[in-house]
Write a protein that holds these residues in place. Structure first.
Motif, short mmCIF file in Angstrom:
data_model
loop_
_atom_site.label_atom_id
_atom_site.label_comp_id
_atom_site.label_asym_id
_atom_site.label_seq_id
_atom_site.Cartn_x
_atom_site.Cartn_y
_atom_site.Cartn_z
N TYR A 107 0.83 -1.20 0.00
CA TYR A 107 0.00 0.00 0.00
C TYR A 107 0.87 1.26 0.00
N ILE A 111 0.44 4.15 -2.80
CA ILE A 111 0.23 5.56 -2.47
C ILE A 111 1.35 6.42 -3.05
N SER A 115 0.73 9.50 -5.62
CA SER A 115 1.29 10.79 -5.21
C SER A 115 2.25 11.30 -6.28
N THR A 140 -6.70 7.88 -2.26
CA THR A 140 -6.05 6.55 -2.21
C THR A 140 -5.65 6.23 -0.78
N TYR A 141 -5.05 7.19 -0.10
CA TYR A 141 -4.63 6.99 1.29
C TYR A 141 -5.83 6.66 2.18
N MET A 145 -6.21 3.09 3.90
CA MET A 145 -5.92 3.11 5.34
C MET A 145 -7.17 3.06 6.23
N LEU A 177 2.08 1.78 7.77
CA LEU A 177 2.27 2.15 6.37
C LEU A 177 3.70 2.56 6.03
#
Length: 190
Positions: A107, A111, A115, A140-141, A145, A177
């Motif tokens: 993940y 991300i 980004s 996305t985060y 998450m 993360l």
């Protein structure tokens, strides 16, 4: 698979099937927003036709971050695939490789990639509303998450390994993360 079974149940009612479909469409829109913005807004070139300006340092930073994120996710996924395909690991959780530095290195890579695309697009953002493109990595985060990724996996893992001292140590000492420099070491006797 399980995913197909869930969708088979949802397909029986058009309204219940529409909700996940609409969420996926919204997800694709938000993820692609920086690209949509720069494709919609192109600065004229010196010759008068629409086009893109010169490559900026932000483009290079973004491209470098994307390559980093891609390989980070690829390595993490490859390590997990190899771990899962080893018969002796079927009832274990992975704590080696990148997984010793982050509970969800795949993940983290994902991300980074989204980004990076946004960073590359920033040099083409010329109006305040163009910065809405930052919704892409933020969405996305949040999704990974707080909605579908980590919470679902953590619930499944807790059900299987909660109370296992090695698992508890791993969860306590390994960032969810962002990878830490030094790996989490799980003693063999735990």
């Amino acid at each position: 698979g399980i995913c197909c079974q869930r969708f088979d149940r949802l397909k029986k009612n058009g309204l219940t099937f529409f909700v996940p479909w609409a969420i996926q469409a919204l997800w694709v829109f938000f993820i692609d927003l920086p690209i949509i913005i720069i494709n919609h807004h192109q600065e004229p070139t010196a010759h008068g036709e629409a086009g893109f300006g010169r490559i900026s340092y932000l483009d290079m930073v973004g491209w470098s971050l994307w390559v980093f994120g891609f390989f980070f996710e690829l390595i993490a996924d490859s390590q997990k695939f190899a771990f899962r395909n080893k018969a002796s690991n079927h009832e274990k959780f992975i704590t080696s490789g990148l997984w010793a530095h982050s509970q969800h290195p795949n993940y983290f890579g994902e991300i980074c990639m989204w980004s990076a695309i946004t960073v590359s697009c920033v040099s083409s953002f010329t109006e305040a509303q163009h910065f809405l493109g930052f919704i892409s990595p933020l969405f996305t985060y949040v999704l990974l998450m707080h909605v579908s990724g980590v919470p679902m996996l953590r619930k499944k893992a807790d059900k299987k390994w909660k109370g296992n001292p090695a698992y508890e140590l791993y969860i306590a000492q390994t960032p969810v993360l962002i990878p830490k420099v030094s790996p989490t070491i799980i003693p063999k006797d735990e």
